[in-house]
Write an enzyme that holds these catalytic residues in place. Structure first.
Site, short mmCIF file in Angstrom:
data_model
loop_
_atom_site.label_atom_id
_atom_site.label_comp_id
_atom_site.label_asym_id
_atom_site.label_seq_id
_atom_site.Cartn_x
_atom_site.Cartn_y
_atom_site.Cartn_z
N SER A 99 -53.24 -23.90 60.80
CA SER A 99 -52.36 -23.63 60.88
C SER A 99 -50.95 -23.32 59.51
CB SER A 99 -52.11 -24.82 62.21
OG SER A 99 -50.14 -23.92 61.96
N ASP A 113 -45.37 -18.80 60.76
CA ASP A 113 -46.49 -19.88 60.56
C ASP A 113 -47.68 -18.81 59.76
OD1 ASP A 113 -47.85 -19.88 62.41
OD2 ASP A 113 -48.06 -22.03 62.30
N ASP A 132 -48.25 -18.41 65.32
CA ASP A 132 -48.15 -19.26 66.53
C ASP A 132 -46.30 -19.52 66.53
OD1 ASP A 132 -48.47 -21.47 65.13
OD2 ASP A 132 -50.34 -21.79 66.74
N PRO A 135 -45.29 -41.97 66.39
CA PRO A 135 -46.56 -41.76 65.25
C PRO A 135 -47.13 -40.18 65.21
CG PRO A 135 -47.09 -42.37 67.29
CD PRO A 135 -45.54 -42.58 67.49
N SER A 136 -47.19 -39.21 63.69
CA SER A 136 -48.02 -38.12 64.00
C SER A 136 -49.31 -37.92 64.71
CB SER A 136 -47.84 -37.13 62.59
OG SER A 136 -48.48 -36.21 62.70
N GLY A 137 -49.27 -37.07 65.34
CA GLY A 137 -50.57 -36.63 66.35
C GLY A 137 -51.67 -35.74 65.22
C1 GN1 Z 1 -42.13 -32.38 64.35
C2 GN1 Z 1 -43.34 -32.01 64.22
O1 GN1 Z 1 -42.67 -30.10 64.06
N1 GN1 Z 1 -44.27 -31.56 64.82
C3 GN1 Z 1 -45.52 -30.57 64.88
C4 GN1 Z 1 -46.87 -30.86 64.67
O2 GN1 Z 1 -47.20 -32.34 64.97
P1 GN1 Z 1 -46.71 -33.91 65.15
O3 GN1 Z 1 -47.94 -34.49 66.10
O4 GN1 Z 1 -45.42 -33.94 64.94
O5 GN1 Z 1 -48.25 -34.00 63.71
O6 GN1 Z 1 -47.72 -30.44 64.99
C5 GN1 Z 1 -48.22 -29.85 66.19
C6 GN1 Z 1 -49.52 -29.12 65.91
O7 GN1 Z 1 -48.88 -27.85 64.96
C7 GN1 Z 1 -46.67 -29.54 66.66
O8 GN1 Z 1 -47.28 -29.41 67.78
C8 GN1 Z 1 -45.92 -30.45 66.19
O9 GN1 Z 1 -44.63 -29.92 66.43
MG MG Z 2 -49.12 -22.53 63.70
#
Ligand code: GN1
Ligand code: MG
Length: 557
Positions: free
Chosen positions: A67, A284, A288, A519-521
């Site tokens: 992405s 992006d 998507d 926490p970020s995923g």
């Molecule tokens: C704050 C933010 O933009 N988080 C993004 C990012 O996820 P995180 O879990 O925050 O790392 O990547 C995801 C996948 O592309 C998207 O769905 C999400 O919105």
């Molecule tokens: Mg994307």
């Protein structure tokens, strides 16, 4: 699983040993890492995709993309039969598969898993369609995925080549609905429904042509720019200039693209003060996500951002307008009150939520990640979801779609040319134009463009729907981000104890303050989001809370 199958898996998987000392996990949207670490993971996801196809007796998709992330990264995600993300029930299996240390462990794991009802000798062989974005590592990883699929006896892999992520999801959905599903069919469906919406624009509004009305699109040096160009050849009535194709020397996602524009709020490479006032959009790397922007006058590269929340608001307004027309039908026994719902995450700007509520719309919140938003939106007759970062779409329920088809037929004989018929036809065309598998920058862009023409609005008029509250996002590196546990669609921290109270105390110091951490995923960080009545206040709130996170969770070395 018979012996032939087991030995095929053992011999094939011995070519794809997992990297030592790295644990990969199925994050917010699949696996993502430096491309050099991924061949074993992608191979194993090929196996998973084939098993998922056997289980569901349907076509499954496998997409190789990272992405908006840097070009040296890559990733893999699986599209389920409805074109959506892999069912969350299978995520633990995906994790276990990716991390099984040896071929023997892998086979054991698969053997245990398939005992729970995967028909190995079913009527229909596994079928997986594959796609990849433009990353240089994509070709080799796609081959690894194919090897994985081929290690399930009888499985069929079809390589669709370089695609946007939403195209692959669209194809999976179309295949499983028994519809035409090639790339040409995708372009044809988008362009014909777009033309239909253009033809339905009220005549007094369709006068906004002229040199100032072109749209300039930043393609993030990814797959979207070229595809948009193909699409444009099938359309008329749109003047679009595409920059950052990827073929003009720029690097994928580097200083360009929707993620960059939305987070940094500055112009992408290739845009400057010559573009002041012009309507611009940014995709992006895998197309998507979509955001709009315009370059401001005393610029320094600053932009006015029109983000996913505002796209959601525009879509909601348009759909609501058509539903109101339909609900005014005199013959009440044939009318139907459609249930329209919108879905956001905690990252949605508070001003957008207020605006949507003022329109009388039902606003729902889910945790971050398309899989959650999509699931919620599917509960409505028409569900619109968007992340602030520009990923989102509109879902029409099967029941409502059926009603709409019947309604347009009825109206075409009963009241041809009426406002009522036009409203129904517009909704039907949106139903075809918008990609209902996942958020799709190309179909989203066409819908934005036609709605702006329908409303007779410039980007500035659109941006004035409401004023975003100033906000700030920060990332904090901690020793173990999984120590942060949240509730209420990620708006409240339940662990570590005391952190939420400390955040509350900071937030209370700021007018219109709102702040949350999670926490970020997809990255090894804790994210902090803060909003307040001024930019300084939002920055200061975000900084104080980042410090709190650091205090409670300790910095990694
Ligand atoms: C704050 C933010 O933009 N988080 C993004 C990012 O996820 P995180 O879990 O925050 O790392 O990547 C995801 C996948 O592309 C998207 O769905 C999400 O919105
Ligand atoms: Mg994307």
């Amino acid at each position: 699983m018979n012996e032939e199958q087991k030995s095929l898996l053992i011999s094939s998987s011995s070519h794809f040993l997992p990297p030592q000392g790295v644990r990969l996990s199925y994050g917010t949207a699949g696996f993502r890492a430096d491309a050099s670490l991924l061949s074993s993971t992608v191979y194993r996801m090929g196996i998973l995709a084939a098993l998922r196809s056997l289980k569901t007796q349907a076509v499954i998709g496998l997409m190789i993309t990272a992405s908006h992330n840097k070009i040296s990264d890559n990733g893999v995600k699986i599209a389920d039969p409805n074109g959506g993300m892999l069912s969350q029930h299978w995520e633990p299996f995906a994790d276990a598969l990716a991390n099984a240390p040896s071929p023997q462990d892998l086979v054991q794991l698969i053997n245990d898993f398939v005992k729970e009802g995967i028909p190995f000798n079913g009527v229909r062989p596994a079928e997986v369609i594959l796609g990849r974005d433009t990353r240089p590592s994509g070709d080799a990883l796609l081959k690894a995925a194919k090897e994985g699929i081929a290690s399930i006896v009888g499985a069929i892999a079809t390589d669709m080549g370089i695609l946007t992520t939403p195209q692959l999801h669209w194809m999976v959905r179309a295949r499983n609905m028994g519809m035409k599903a090639s790339e040409e069919d995708y372009f044809e469906q988008l362009s014909s429904s777009f033309r239909c919406l253009m033809d339905l624009i009220p005549s007094e509004k369709s006068n906004r042509s002229g040199p100032n009305d072109k749209l300039v699109v930043d393609g993030a040096n990814g797959v979207g720019g070229g595809n948009l160009e193909v699409l444009l050849k099938q359309l008329n009535g749109l003047s679009i200039e595409i920059r950052n194709y990827g073929e003009d020397g720029g690097v994928l996602n580097e200083g360009v693209g929707a993620d960059f524009v939305q987070k940094e709020k500055v112009v992408p490479n290739g845009f400057d003060s010559k573009d002041v006032g012009i309507r611009c959009a940014s995709l992006d790397g895998d197309a998507d996500r979509l955001v709009y922007f315009s370059v401001t006058a005393e610029s320094n590269g600053k932009i006015e951002l029109v983000d996913g929340d505002k796209i959601l608001s525009l879509f909601a307004l348009f759909i609501r307008e058509q539903l109101i027309i339909l609900s005014e039908e005199e013959d009440a026994k044939n009318s139907r009150q459609a249930h329209l719902g919108v879905v956001q995450t905690a990252y949605a700007n508070g001003a957008s939520t207020n605006y949507l509520k003022q329109l009388g719309l039902e606003v729902n919140f889910t945790p971050t990640g398309v899989k959650y938003l999509h699931e919620k939106a599917a509960e409505f007759d028409i569900g619109i979801y968007f992340e602030a970062n520009g990923h989102g779409t509109i879902l029409f329920s099967e029941d409502f779609s059926g009603w709409l088809v019947a309604k347009t037929k009825e109206l075409s004989s009963k009241s041809k040319g009426s406002e009522l018929e036009k409203a129904a036809l517009r909704l039907l065309a949106v139903n075809k134009l918008i990609n209902q598998a996942v958020g799709d920058a190309l179909s989203g862009l066409l819908l934005v463009e036609v709605i702006l023409q329908h409303m007779g609005w410039s980007i500035h008029r659109w941006n004035e729907l409401y004023h975003d509250l100033p906000s700030r996002q920060l990332k904090v590196k901690v020793a173990d981000r999984t120590a942060v546990v949240t509730a209420n669609a990620e708006t409240v921290v339940v662990s570590p104890l005391g952190l939420q109270e400390a955040i509350n105390a900071e937030t209370a110091k700021h007018s219109q303050g709102r702040c949350f951490v999670r926490p970020s995923g997809t990255e090894d960080v804790v994210r902090v989001y803060a909003e307040a009545s001024t930019q300084e206040a939002a920055d200061s709130l975000a900084n104080s809370v980042a410090k709190l996170v650091d205090q409670f969770l300790g910095c990694s070395s």
